[in-house]
Design an enzyme around this catalytic site. Sequence first.
Site, PDB file in Angstrom:
ATOM      1  N   GLU A  40      44.835 -12.210 -21.486  1.00 41.00           N
ATOM      2  CA  GLU A  40      44.603 -13.467 -20.750  1.00 41.00           C
ATOM      3  C   GLU A  40      45.799 -14.380 -20.972  1.00 41.00           C
ATOM      4  O   GLU A  40      46.125 -14.728 -22.111  1.00 41.00           O
ATOM      5  CB  GLU A  40      43.296 -14.150 -21.181  1.00 41.00           C
ATOM      6  CG  GLU A  40      43.062 -15.415 -20.348  1.00 41.00           C
ATOM      7  CD  GLU A  40      41.682 -16.041 -20.493  1.00 41.00           C
ATOM      8  OE1 GLU A  40      40.717 -15.317 -20.828  1.00 41.00           O
ATOM      9  OE2 GLU A  40      41.589 -17.270 -20.269  1.00 41.00           O
ATOM     10  N   GLU A  47      48.804 -18.504 -25.283  1.00 43.56           N
ATOM     11  CA  GLU A  47      48.753 -19.934 -24.990  1.00 43.56           C
ATOM     12  C   GLU A  47      49.838 -20.653 -25.806  1.00 43.56           C
ATOM     13  O   GLU A  47      49.738 -20.740 -27.018  1.00 43.56           O
ATOM     14  CB  GLU A  47      47.365 -20.500 -25.312  1.00 43.56           C
ATOM     15  CG  GLU A  47      47.190 -21.974 -24.979  1.00 43.56           C
ATOM     16  CD  GLU A  47      47.669 -22.344 -23.578  1.00 43.56           C
ATOM     17  OE1 GLU A  47      47.044 -21.938 -22.589  1.00 43.56           O
ATOM     18  OE2 GLU A  47      48.719 -23.034 -23.465  1.00 43.56           O
ATOM     19  N   ASP A  91      55.710 -18.337 -24.346  1.00 43.66           N
ATOM     20  CA  ASP A  91      55.734 -17.915 -22.945  1.00 43.66           C
ATOM     21  C   ASP A  91      55.246 -16.462 -22.813  1.00 43.66           C
ATOM     22  O   ASP A  91      55.721 -15.562 -23.523  1.00 43.66           O
ATOM     23  CB  ASP A  91      57.194 -18.039 -22.479  1.00 43.66           C
ATOM     24  CG  ASP A  91      57.390 -17.745 -21.013  1.00 43.66           C
ATOM     25  OD1 ASP A  91      56.489 -17.194 -20.367  1.00 43.66           O
ATOM     26  OD2 ASP A  91      58.484 -18.065 -20.524  1.00 43.66           O
ATOM     27  N   ASP A 125      49.151 -23.211 -14.176  1.00 45.53           N
ATOM     28  CA  ASP A 125      49.658 -24.537 -13.762  1.00 45.53           C
ATOM     29  C   ASP A 125      50.047 -24.464 -12.285  1.00 45.53           C
ATOM     30  O   ASP A 125      50.839 -23.604 -11.889  1.00 45.53           O
ATOM     31  CB  ASP A 125      50.866 -24.931 -14.620  1.00 45.53           C
ATOM     32  CG  ASP A 125      50.444 -25.250 -16.052  1.00 45.53           C
ATOM     33  OD1 ASP A 125      49.300 -25.708 -16.247  1.00 45.53           O
ATOM     34  OD2 ASP A 125      51.248 -25.024 -16.972  1.00 45.53           O
ATOM     35  N   LYS A 134      53.742 -29.576  -5.880  1.00 44.83           N
ATOM     36  CA  LYS A 134      54.863 -30.061  -5.047  1.00 44.83           C
ATOM     37  C   LYS A 134      55.790 -28.905  -4.697  1.00 44.83           C
ATOM     38  O   LYS A 134      56.166 -28.127  -5.575  1.00 44.83           O
ATOM     39  CB  LYS A 134      55.677 -31.115  -5.808  1.00 44.83           C
ATOM     40  CG  LYS A 134      54.958 -32.414  -5.990  1.00 44.83           C
ATOM     41  CD  LYS A 134      55.900 -33.450  -6.579  1.00 44.83           C
ATOM     42  CE  LYS A 134      55.105 -34.681  -6.943  1.00 44.83           C
ATOM     43  NZ  LYS A 134      55.632 -35.374  -8.108  1.00 44.83           N
ATOM     44  N   ARG A 138      37.422 -24.428 -18.506  1.00 42.09           N
ATOM     45  CA  ARG A 138      37.459 -25.880 -18.635  1.00 42.09           C
ATOM     46  C   ARG A 138      38.176 -26.521 -17.432  1.00 42.09           C
ATOM     47  O   ARG A 138      37.716 -27.481 -16.835  1.00 42.09           O
ATOM     48  CB  ARG A 138      38.206 -26.209 -19.930  1.00 42.09           C
ATOM     49  CG  ARG A 138      38.367 -27.673 -20.207  1.00 42.09           C
ATOM     50  CD  ARG A 138      39.033 -27.811 -21.540  1.00 42.09           C
ATOM     51  NE  ARG A 138      38.129 -27.391 -22.594  1.00 42.09           N
ATOM     52  CZ  ARG A 138      37.811 -28.123 -23.633  1.00 42.09           C
ATOM     53  NH1 ARG A 138      38.347 -29.308 -23.790  1.00 42.09           N
ATOM     54  NH2 ARG A 138      36.984 -27.674 -24.542  1.00 42.09           N
ATOM     55  N   TYR A 139      39.298 -25.938 -17.053  1.00 47.16           N
ATOM     56  CA  TYR A 139      40.068 -26.475 -15.925  1.00 47.16           C
ATOM     57  C   TYR A 139      39.262 -26.354 -14.634  1.00 47.16           C
ATOM     58  O   TYR A 139      39.256 -27.264 -13.803  1.00 47.16           O
ATOM     59  CB  TYR A 139      41.401 -25.725 -15.806  1.00 47.16           C
ATOM     60  CG  TYR A 139      42.267 -26.229 -14.675  1.00 47.16           C
ATOM     61  CD1 TYR A 139      43.250 -27.190 -14.890  1.00 47.16           C
ATOM     62  CD2 TYR A 139      42.085 -25.752 -13.377  1.00 47.16           C
ATOM     63  CE1 TYR A 139      44.029 -27.659 -13.851  1.00 47.16           C
ATOM     64  CE2 TYR A 139      42.853 -26.209 -12.331  1.00 47.16           C
ATOM     65  CZ  TYR A 139      43.828 -27.162 -12.571  1.00 47.16           C
ATOM     66  OH  TYR A 139      44.581 -27.617 -11.523  1.00 47.16           O
ATOM     67  N   GLU A 140      38.557 -25.237 -14.480  1.00 50.43           N
ATOM     68  CA  GLU A 140      37.759 -25.045 -13.265  1.00 50.43           C
ATOM     69  C   GLU A 140      36.679 -26.121 -13.141  1.00 50.43           C
ATOM     70  O   GLU A 140      36.441 -26.655 -12.048  1.00 50.43           O
ATOM     71  CB  GLU A 140      37.096 -23.670 -13.271  1.00 50.43           C
ATOM     72  CG  GLU A 140      36.177 -23.481 -12.068  1.00 50.43           C
ATOM     73  CD  GLU A 140      35.510 -22.123 -12.056  1.00 50.43           C
ATOM     74  OE1 GLU A 140      35.970 -21.258 -11.310  1.00 50.43           O
ATOM     75  OE2 GLU A 140      34.533 -21.924 -12.809  1.00 50.43           O
TER      76      GLU A 140
HETATM   77  C1  LIG Z   1      45.984 -25.485 -15.917  1.00 51.38           C
HETATM   78  S1  LIG Z   1      45.889 -24.771 -17.509  1.00 51.38           S
HETATM   79  C2  LIG Z   1      44.478 -23.705 -17.384  1.00 51.38           C
HETATM   80  C3  LIG Z   1      43.931 -23.310 -18.728  1.00 51.38           C
HETATM   81  C4  LIG Z   1      42.721 -22.348 -18.678  1.00 51.38           C
HETATM   82  N1  LIG Z   1      43.090 -21.070 -18.110  1.00 51.38           N
HETATM   83  C5  LIG Z   1      41.583 -22.972 -17.906  1.00 51.38           C
HETATM   84  O1  LIG Z   1      41.331 -22.512 -16.775  1.00 51.38           O
HETATM   85  O2  LIG Z   1      40.938 -23.900 -18.415  1.00 51.38           O
HETATM   86  C6  LIG Z   1      47.254 -23.622 -17.521  1.00 51.38           C
HETATM   87  C7  LIG Z   1      47.586 -23.104 -18.904  1.00 51.38           C
HETATM   88  O3  LIG Z   1      48.637 -22.130 -18.807  1.00 51.38           O
HETATM   89  C8  LIG Z   1      49.498 -22.289 -19.913  1.00 51.38           C
HETATM   90  N2  LIG Z   1      50.809 -21.748 -19.511  1.00 51.38           N
HETATM   91  C9  LIG Z   1      51.704 -22.290 -18.660  1.00 51.38           C
HETATM   92  N3  LIG Z   1      52.803 -21.523 -18.549  1.00 51.38           N
HETATM   93  C10 LIG Z   1      52.588 -20.448 -19.352  1.00 51.38           C
HETATM   94  C11 LIG Z   1      53.368 -19.316 -19.688  1.00 51.38           C
HETATM   95  N4  LIG Z   1      54.588 -19.135 -19.178  1.00 51.38           N
HETATM   96  N5  LIG Z   1      52.864 -18.412 -20.556  1.00 51.38           N
HETATM   97  C12 LIG Z   1      51.611 -18.600 -21.067  1.00 51.38           C
HETATM   98  N6  LIG Z   1      50.827 -19.659 -20.800  1.00 51.38           N
HETATM   99  C13 LIG Z   1      51.314 -20.579 -19.961  1.00 51.38           C
HETATM  100  C14 LIG Z   1      49.517 -23.790 -20.175  1.00 51.38           C
HETATM  101  O4  LIG Z   1      49.882 -24.106 -21.506  1.00 51.38           O
HETATM  102  C15 LIG Z   1      48.083 -24.186 -19.869  1.00 51.38           C
HETATM  103  O5  LIG Z   1      47.264 -24.176 -21.012  1.00 51.38           O
END
Ligand SMILES: C[S@@+](CC[C@H](N)C(=O)[O-])C[C@H]1O[C@@H](n2cnc3c(N)ncnc32)[C@H](O)[C@@H]1O
Length: 233
Positions: free
Chosen positions: A64, A89, A116, A138, A142, A213-215
């Site tokens: 994940e 994460e 990453d 994310d 934009k 949580r984001y959903e």
């Molecule tokens: C909008 S949040 C969604 C979190 C979770 N999946 C949820 O739905 O509640 C996006 C997550 O992706 C992580 N993220 C962004 N770029 C990433 C990357 N290159 N590798 C791993 N995680 C990343 C961010 O730190 C963030 O916690």
Amino acid sequence: MAPENRPSRSTEAFFGRRRGKSLRPQQAAALTAGLDRYRLDLASPPPADLRDLFEAEVSCVRLEIGFGAGEHLLAEMEAHPGTGFIGVEPFVNGMARLLGVVERQPSARLRVHDDDATRLLDWLPAASLDHIDLLYPDPWPKKKHWKRRFVGKANLDRFARVLKPGGVFCFASDIDSYVNWTLLACRAHDAFEWQAKDAGGWHRPYAGWQGTRYEAKAIREGRRPAYLTFRHV
Ligand SMILES: C[S@@+](CC[C@H](N)C(=O)[O-])C[C@H]1O[C@@H](n2cnc3c(N)ncnc32)[C@H](O)[C@@H]1O
């Protein structure tokens, strides 16, 4: 990918925040202890059989990417007792939340990576994963930021390398432009086949879905999620 061709930047696809509020001492201690126990060591080669990453015997391995605070990852671990899970994460507070939970309920089927996801993907052996979840990545709504989106040719190539034939890539998002973007990117990639069953089926959550949580925030704000499934062919 040969080591000399691997990108050297550790944040090739990470543009978000690394840290939020300061951690309480107990959270900081759980983070340190949890990373000691569960963090993958990318400086060492991976095992030839990825299942050997886990203390428990597992039959398959899931990844994940960007698990946020880890609720979905924990729910899936409970639902799939024979599966090993790798959670990624880079956001420290999210990792601390997950590791706080597993400090109270340790798991022999969990490993984590706190940077990453591209670095981890380049480390994994070819055809080693059964399933990849990318849930509410994310959105970068934009247009000038679309190139920061995790889904793109380079990362789909990475997914194609590490997924087993027949393995699955699940993508959920509440941002229409990102859903279309991902459909187009996967359609242009010959390693992925969209598993759409019927028109409108993409708004139906995955089997056993417990949300993220984001959903929950997206739904509260009136946006409609889409759930895409692609099979690695
Ligand atoms: C909008 S949040 C969604 C979190 C979770 N999946 C949820 O739905 O509640 C996006 C997550 O992706 C992580 N993220 C962004 N770029 C990433 C990357 N290159 N590798 C791993 N995680 C990343 C961010 O730190 C963030 O916690």
